[in-house]
Design an enzyme around this catalytic site. Structure first.
Site, mmCIF file in Angstrom:
data_model
loop_
_atom_site.group_PDB
_atom_site.id
_atom_site.type_symbol
_atom_site.label_atom_id
_atom_site.label_comp_id
_atom_site.label_asym_id
_atom_site.label_seq_id
_atom_site.Cartn_x
_atom_site.Cartn_y
_atom_site.Cartn_z
ATOM 1 N N VAL A 65 0.817 -1.217 0.000
ATOM 2 C CA VAL A 65 0.000 0.000 0.000
ATOM 3 C C VAL A 65 0.852 1.270 0.000
ATOM 4 O O VAL A 65 0.320 2.360 0.058
ATOM 5 C CB VAL A 65 -0.968 0.075 1.207
ATOM 6 C CG1 VAL A 65 -2.016 -1.008 1.138
ATOM 7 C CG2 VAL A 65 -0.215 0.047 2.524
ATOM 8 N N GLU A 66 2.167 1.119 -0.030
ATOM 9 C CA GLU A 66 3.019 2.319 -0.053
ATOM 10 C C GLU A 66 3.736 2.405 -1.409
ATOM 11 O O GLU A 66 3.197 2.966 -2.353
ATOM 12 C CB GLU A 66 3.958 2.321 1.160
ATOM 13 C CG GLU A 66 3.128 2.415 2.459
ATOM 14 C CD GLU A 66 3.937 2.613 3.723
ATOM 15 O OE1 GLU A 66 5.163 2.787 3.665
ATOM 16 O OE2 GLU A 66 3.312 2.578 4.810
ATOM 17 N N MET A 67 4.932 1.837 -1.540
ATOM 18 C CA MET A 67 5.670 2.006 -2.796
ATOM 19 C C MET A 67 5.657 0.744 -3.671
ATOM 20 O O MET A 67 6.040 0.787 -4.841
ATOM 21 C CB MET A 67 7.091 2.477 -2.482
ATOM 22 C CG MET A 67 7.083 3.842 -1.785
ATOM 23 S SD MET A 67 8.610 4.275 -0.950
ATOM 24 C CE MET A 67 9.565 4.912 -2.298
#
Ligand code: HEM
Ligand code: HEM
Length: 347
Positions: A137-139
């Site tokens: 859900v980030e990078m």
């Protein structure tokens, strides 16, 4: 008559405002619990040297969105250096426009925390930096892809060589994390009004802010929020005395329980660091509270079983505002240019 009124007012003020210790006594009391932020980057707990080359490389990696799979997200997306190190969202938005489960804490002064994340699951900044790059859900990237991206650009290869001299193959995911750690260690915010007061300047804080400091100590906030970062140094149940409702403390996030799998750690979180707190709304790991006064009120009830009156909440909030320090002035780096072999951004 005027004189009478003035002295009557003075008596009323004395009755409604708790007596303030004098500045010297207040400073001595504060020194028992808190430390000022140093003017320069501290030594890293890992013993890794902080060199100019490493810091410059770390800044490039921190700002470069090509470290993410989509080519859109960098550390700066969620830890904006110009916004007190946060994104100002309830919970962060990352790869594929997904909202993550938690509010982004600031990386400013994070080098002083005993461990990273709301639940302390990363031991230090280097270990921490490997997380977001890979988090879906980030990078949403992989270490191999990050290394391939870096290796494809001679500018990056040279910067790694200069930062890690003597290493045969310096472009590694470990060194990526070490360079970011060195850069983050420079992101400290010294010389806040509170620090100036602590170092001897009586006039650095006004009367309300000093009353707030006294109340912060007397009410017991210091039992968890102490040290250089006013927190970041111990773990406590959120809701030690009274558990906040699920609107503030969502039931699905059980904090350190996920790290230790010990029943005692249910809803246990790291006492949040309070440096720069006035500029890092919204509050709590859920990001559900936008008003610092409301956060203070909730803390007093949930952690100490105290219902504070409005005046005391105002005073403590004013005091917390004195913890905003000088913000780091970072020049946005110019990145090495992509080459034909640089992996293309992918959705
Ligand atoms: C936590 C740095 C990328 C969102 C943290 C912390 C640091 C940090 C130092 C811990 C702070 C503390 O515990 O006080 C970085 C670096 C990144 C990066 C170096 C790039 C490599 C991102 C991105 C996002 C993000 C892209 C948003 C999509 C968050 C969130 C947390 C966090 C939500 C708290 C997570 C938890 O406690 O479970 N980050 N971050 N970060 N960061 Fe980042
Ligand atoms: C979080 C202030 C007392 C433990 C916070 C936050 C504030 C705050 C403003 C939000 C930080 C952020 O969102 O970045 C205060 C004040 C207190 C107090 C003014 C006294 C009235 C305590 C005590 C404890 C404690 C006594 C420990 C028993 C925590 C923890 C968090 C926190 C664990 C993180 C909560 C989360 O997971 O979201 N505090 N605090 N606090 N505080 Fe306090």
């Amino acid at each position: 008559m005027k004189r009478y009124l003035a002295s009557a007012l003075a008596v009323t003020t004395m009755l409604t405002t708790p007596a303030l210790a004098d500045d010297a006594a207040l400073r001595e009391a504060a020194k028992e619990y808190f430390e000022a932020i140093p003017m320069n980057a501290p030594a890293l707990p890992s013993g890794e040297a902080i060199t100019r080359e490493k810091v410059d490389l770390g800044a490039m990696l921190f700002f470069d969105p090509r470290m993410s799979k989509s080519g859109l997200f960098s550390c700066q997306s969620c830890h904006n250096v110009g916004l007190g190190g946060v994104d100002g969202l309830e919970t962060s938005v990352g790869h594929g426009w997904q909202a993550g489960p938690r509010n982004a804490p600031t990386m400013l002064n994070a080098v002083f925390n005993i461990a990273q994340f709301w639940d302390g699951r990363a031991a230090d900044l280097a270990e921490q930096a490997k997380g977001p790059v890979q988090a879906g859900v980030e990078m949403n990237n992989t270490p191999e892809q990050v290394v391939a991206t870096l290796t494809s650009m001679p500018g990056y290869v040279d910067a790694f060589k200069a930062s890690f001299p003597g290493e045969e193959d310096p472009v590694t995911f470990d060194n990526f994390a070490k360079a970011i750690e060195a850069f983050e260690a420079t992101l400290i915010t010294p010389n806040s009004k509170f620090d100036q007061f602590l170092m001897g300047q009586d006039g650095a804080m006004d009367e309300q802010e000093k009353r707030g400091l006294q109340a912060f100590i007397d009410t017991g906030c210091v039992s968890c929020h102490s040290g250089i970062n006013f927190g970041g140094n111990g773990y406590y149940p959120f809701g030690l005395i009274e558990k906040p409702g699920a609107d503030i403390l969502p039931e699905g996030d059980r904090g350190r329980f996920a790290v230790t799998e010990t029943a005692d750690d249910e809803y246990v979180f790291r006492a949040a660091p309070l440096r720069n707190i006035a500029i890092t709304a919204p509050y709590f790991h859920s990001g559900k509270v936008w008003d610092l006064k409301v956060a203070v009120d909730i803390m007093a009830e949930s952690q100490l079983g105290e219902k504070l009156d409005e005046g005391t909440i105002d005073d403590i909030t004013a005091f917390l505002g004195t913890l905003t320090g000088e913000q780091p002035q970072v020049v946005h780096p110019t990145f090495p240019v992509s080459t034909a072999t640089t992996p293309k951004p992918a959705p």
